[in-house]
Design a protein around this motif. Structure first.
Motif, PDB file in Angstrom:
ATOM      1  N   GLN A  19       0.803  -1.226   0.000  1.00 14.43           N
ATOM      2  CA  GLN A  19       0.000   0.000   0.000  1.00 14.43           C
ATOM      3  C   GLN A  19       0.833   1.272   0.000  1.00 14.43           C
ATOM      4  O   GLN A  19       0.327   2.339  -0.381  1.00 14.43           O
ATOM      5  CB  GLN A  19      -0.936   0.001   1.215  1.00 14.43           C
ATOM      6  N   HIS A 120       0.837  -9.281   4.757  1.00 13.75           N
ATOM      7  CA  HIS A 120      -0.284  -8.344   4.599  1.00 13.75           C
ATOM      8  C   HIS A 120      -0.776  -8.440   3.152  1.00 13.75           C
ATOM      9  O   HIS A 120      -0.749  -7.489   2.382  1.00 13.75           O
ATOM     10  CB  HIS A 120       0.169  -6.917   4.926  1.00 13.75           C
ATOM     11  N   TRP A 121      -1.132  -9.700   2.757  1.00 17.09           N
ATOM     12  CA  TRP A 121      -1.916 -10.005   1.565  1.00 17.09           C
ATOM     13  C   TRP A 121      -1.141 -10.166   0.254  1.00 17.09           C
ATOM     14  O   TRP A 121      -1.723 -10.536  -0.758  1.00 17.09           O
ATOM     15  CB  TRP A 121      -3.021  -8.968   1.353  1.00 17.09           C
ATOM     16  N   ASN A 164      -1.980 -10.620   8.672  1.00 19.46           N
ATOM     17  CA  ASN A 164      -2.935  -9.527   8.821  1.00 19.46           C
ATOM     18  C   ASN A 164      -4.288  -9.968   8.248  1.00 19.46           C
ATOM     19  O   ASN A 164      -4.406 -10.293   7.068  1.00 19.46           O
ATOM     20  CB  ASN A 164      -2.462  -8.284   8.070  1.00 19.46           C
ATOM     21  N   GLU A 165      -5.285  -9.963   9.117  1.00 21.65           N
ATOM     22  CA  GLU A 165      -6.672 -10.202   8.719  1.00 21.65           C
ATOM     23  C   GLU A 165      -6.839 -11.443   7.823  1.00 21.65           C
ATOM     24  O   GLU A 165      -7.251 -11.359   6.653  1.00 21.65           O
ATOM     25  CB  GLU A 165      -7.242  -8.968   8.037  1.00 21.65           C
ATOM     26  N   ASN A 290      -7.943  -5.154  14.628  1.00 17.35           N
ATOM     27  CA  ASN A 290      -8.211  -4.123  13.615  1.00 17.35           C
ATOM     28  C   ASN A 290      -9.690  -3.774  13.719  1.00 17.35           C
ATOM     29  O   ASN A 290     -10.542  -4.612  13.404  1.00 17.35           O
ATOM     30  CB  ASN A 290      -7.902  -4.627  12.205  1.00 17.35           C
ATOM     31  N   TYR A 292     -12.786  -0.929  12.911  1.00 15.52           N
ATOM     32  CA  TYR A 292     -13.227   0.239  12.138  1.00 15.52           C
ATOM     33  C   TYR A 292     -14.660   0.636  12.443  1.00 15.52           C
ATOM     34  O   TYR A 292     -14.991   1.817  12.502  1.00 15.52           O
ATOM     35  CB  TYR A 292     -13.047  -0.002  10.635  1.00 15.52           C
ATOM     36  N   MET A 321     -15.963   5.300   3.445  1.00 15.46           N
ATOM     37  CA  MET A 321     -16.142   3.881   3.064  1.00 15.46           C
ATOM     38  C   MET A 321     -17.572   3.423   3.281  1.00 15.46           C
ATOM     39  O   MET A 321     -17.888   2.254   3.156  1.00 15.46           O
ATOM     40  CB  MET A 321     -15.198   3.004   3.912  1.00 15.46           C
ATOM     41  N   TRP A 323     -18.859   3.304   6.183  1.00 14.57           N
ATOM     42  CA  TRP A 323     -18.848   2.583   7.442  1.00 14.57           C
ATOM     43  C   TRP A 323     -19.350   3.514   8.532  1.00 14.57           C
ATOM     44  O   TRP A 323     -18.914   4.690   8.612  1.00 14.57           O
ATOM     45  CB  TRP A 323     -17.442   2.109   7.794  1.00 14.57           C
ATOM     46  N   GLU A 350      -4.960  -1.670  14.167  1.00 15.52           N
ATOM     47  CA  GLU A 350      -5.482  -0.713  13.191  1.00 15.52           C
ATOM     48  C   GLU A 350      -6.766  -0.081  13.712  1.00 15.52           C
ATOM     49  O   GLU A 350      -7.643  -0.787  14.204  1.00 15.52           O
ATOM     50  CB  GLU A 350      -5.816  -1.370  11.843  1.00 15.52           C
ATOM     51  N   TRP A 397      -4.629   3.621  11.753  1.00 15.84           N
ATOM     52  CA  TRP A 397      -4.521   3.318  10.322  1.00 15.84           C
ATOM     53  C   TRP A 397      -4.963   4.554   9.579  1.00 15.84           C
ATOM     54  O   TRP A 397      -6.131   4.943   9.674  1.00 15.84           O
ATOM     55  CB  TRP A 397      -5.387   2.129   9.897  1.00 15.84           C
ATOM     56  N   GLU A 404      -5.545   1.963  -1.317  1.00 16.58           N
ATOM     57  CA  GLU A 404      -6.589   1.311  -0.536  1.00 16.58           C
ATOM     58  C   GLU A 404      -7.203   0.146  -1.306  1.00 16.58           C
ATOM     59  O   GLU A 404      -8.399   0.072  -1.550  1.00 16.58           O
ATOM     60  CB  GLU A 404      -7.650   2.330  -0.113  1.00 16.58           C
ATOM     61  N   TRP A 405      -6.334  -0.798  -1.721  1.00 10.89           N
ATOM     62  CA  TRP A 405      -6.753  -2.040  -2.361  1.00 10.89           C
ATOM     63  C   TRP A 405      -7.679  -1.799  -3.545  1.00 10.89           C
ATOM     64  O   TRP A 405      -7.352  -0.959  -4.410  1.00 10.89           O
ATOM     65  CB  TRP A 405      -7.310  -2.993  -1.302  1.00 10.89           C
ATOM     66  N   PHE A 413      -6.940   7.357   4.350  1.00 14.39           N
ATOM     67  CA  PHE A 413      -6.980   7.109   5.803  1.00 14.39           C
ATOM     68  C   PHE A 413      -5.834   7.799   6.544  1.00 14.39           C
ATOM     69  O   PHE A 413      -5.731   7.665   7.755  1.00 14.39           O
ATOM     70  CB  PHE A 413      -6.846   5.606   6.069  1.00 14.39           C
TER      71      PHE A 413
HETATM   72  N1  LIG Z   1     -10.452  -0.731   4.288  1.00 15.71           N
HETATM   73  N2  LIG Z   1      -9.641  -0.377   4.854  1.00 15.71           N
HETATM   74  C1  LIG Z   1      -8.621   0.147   5.632  1.00 15.71           C
HETATM   75  C2  LIG Z   1      -7.630  -0.952   6.120  1.00 15.71           C
HETATM   76  C3  LIG Z   1      -6.769  -1.502   4.975  1.00 15.71           C
HETATM   77  O1  LIG Z   1      -6.123  -0.436   4.287  1.00 15.71           O
HETATM   78  C4  LIG Z   1      -5.734  -2.419   5.622  1.00 15.71           C
HETATM   79  O2  LIG Z   1      -4.754  -2.852   4.692  1.00 15.71           O
HETATM   80  C5  LIG Z   1      -6.426  -3.664   6.194  1.00 15.71           C
HETATM   81  O3  LIG Z   1      -5.519  -4.284   7.103  1.00 15.71           O
HETATM   82  C6  LIG Z   1      -7.755  -3.342   6.893  1.00 15.71           C
HETATM   83  O4  LIG Z   1      -8.828  -3.097   6.076  1.00 15.71           O
HETATM   84  C7  LIG Z   1      -8.389  -2.085   6.777  1.00 15.71           C
END
Ligand SMILES: N#[N+]C[C@@H]1[C@@H](O)[C@H](O)[C@@H](O)[C@@H]2O[C@H]12
Length: 445
Positions: A19, A120-121, A164-165, A290, A292, A321, A323, A350, A397, A404-405, A413
């Protein structure tokens, strides 16, 4: 307010490799599934990729200086597996490791504790092409990678996070296809999740062999509240709680999966042997949280396999988002962890919010909504601390606006705005607020 935060409480910020770093193939690095996913048309908003991101790969020392200005006592970052092992296994790329060693040394020089996330993915493509997390050998691949990194950095990195997650790796990655590798399959997620848990356990075993004791896993958690008192919505919230909150933690702590999962996945849920379940029972030394928002849940027979969906409340403040801003859910989550898992050591790994920030004025970005979000959530964490939760740190975070994916750079953020052109970092008022929180050890919230 009286600050309940102990003097050794860690005040941090969090990022991840793909990221923020950019230069995903530099100096011998191997491509990750996120490099491939982002370069697949239609997968990421605005056709954004992590090719440049925040250019942290070339600005890491500048960013450590920003962290020092904030007064951070910890910095959570992730290592790109493909920088260290370009093929995911075998030959080590010393130039990739050198980048992380320089980062860690700079953090330590500024009195900032490194908190390193191994995964982290960003799985190396070379391993994905061998089946990735679907391959029963994937836990061994991960343990090899973890051991390589521990040997290089464990003398300087006091806190480790294996994954992570893992829920996000599993569900958006293999069930609904929103995130890399973009699979949509009902039979793959249970196997992926089990391999991730085995990978965590094998990495912890490799870490224990070094005689160390500060390793955990970071999970995304959100309290599930029924949208109405109807039995159907109550049942839907219970199912989604098992699906999101208890799937991985019950496995880690109790060595068993929530029974709801067999109902949710039906014939796609395998019979896990007692031996396999015993292997995944590996709680580690802390749980990374984590947080949110919460989930407001209604029954949804039209949305298999969960038959439940999260709805957006019409009468609440929302982030960019969509949320809900729901700080009391953080207290609820921390107290739930205390009560369900016997008060384990916790770090908030986070917590933060995306808002549509304005352009900078005189070098500063006004972001009052993010200040309010962080204030409310730090207060929520303080409330949990005062009720006996063993909370040891808090990470915002994120340090920087970043990739942001699937949302690309459209969702921001960061405590620092990153100029979309020249990647100049500019502080937001939330950075000034957080610096004051850290200086006052939490009293300033
Ligand atoms: N969406 N969103 C923000 C944040 C993302 O940017 C992070 O990489 C993840 O660990 C988690 O999802 C949260």
């Amino acid at each position: 307010m009286a600050a309940p935060f102990p003097d050794d409480f860690l005040w941090g910020a969090a990022t991840s490799a793909y990221q923020i770093e950019g230069s995903p193939l530099a100096d011998g690095a191997g491509p990750s599934i996120w490099h491939r996913f982002a370069h697949t048309p239609g997968r990421v908003a605005g056709h954004d990729t992590g090719d440049l991101a925040c250019d942290h790969y070339h600005r890491s020392l500048e960013d450590v200086a920003l962290m020092a200005e904030l007064g951070l006592s910890a910095y959570r970052f992730s290592l790109a597996w493909g920088r260290v092992l370009p093929e995911g296994r075998g030959a080590v790329n010393s130039r990739g490791l050198d980048f992380y060693e320089r980062l860690v040394d700079a953090l330590l020089e500024h009195g900032i504790q490194p908190m390193a996330t191994l995964y982290h993915w960003d799985l190396p493509v070379a391993l994905h092409e061998r089946g990735g997390w679907l391959n029963p050998d994937s836990p061994h691949w991960f343990a090899e990678y973890a051991g390589t990194v521990f040997r290089a950095l464990d003398d300087r990195v006091p806190l480790w996070i294996t994954l992570n997650e893992p829920w996000v790796v599993t569900v958006p990655g293999y069930l609904d296809g929103q995130l890399a590798p973009g699979h949509r399959d009902l039979f793959e997620p249970p196997r992926v999740a089990n391999h991730l848990l085995l990978a965590h356990a094998e990495a912890v075993a490799a870490y224990r062999a070094l005689g160390r004791h500060r390793i955990g896993l970071a999970v995304n958690l959100e309290p599930q509240h029924p949208a109405s008192p109807s039995p159907a919505d109550l049942e839907a919230a219970r199912r989604r709680d098992a699906f999101i909150n208890r799937w991985f933690l019950d496995a880690l702590v109790f060595g068993r999966y929530p029974e709801e999962l067999a109902d949710i996945f039906g014939p796609a849920w395998p019979e896990f042997s007692a031996e396999s379940l015993a292997k995944i029972r590996c709680p580690g030394d802390f749980i990374g949280v984590n947080y949110y928002s919460r989930g407001l849940v209604r029954a949804a027979p039209e949305a298999p396999p969960l038959d439940a969906i999260r709805i957006t409340p019409t009468d609440a403040e929302l982030t960019a988002m969509d949320w809900e801003v729901y700080p009391e859910g953080l207290t609820e989550t921390l107290l739930w962890l205390r009560d369900r898992y016997a008060n384990p050591p916790l770090y908030i790994t986070e917590n933060g919010a995306a808002f549509d920030d304005p352009p900078p004025r005189d070098g500063l970005v006004e972001d009052p909504r993010r200040v309010a979000y962080l204030r409310a959530h730090i207060r929520a964490a303080a409330t949990a601390l005062e009720q006996g939760v063993d909370l040891r740190g808090y990470c915002v975070w994120s340090l920087l606006d970043n990739f942001e994916w699937a949302e690309g750079y459209s969702k921001r953020f960061g405590l620092y705005q990153v100029d979309p052109g020249d990647r100049t970092r500019r502080p937001k008022t939330s950075a000034c607020f957080y610096r004051e929180v850290i200086r006052s050890r939490g009293a300033a919230v």
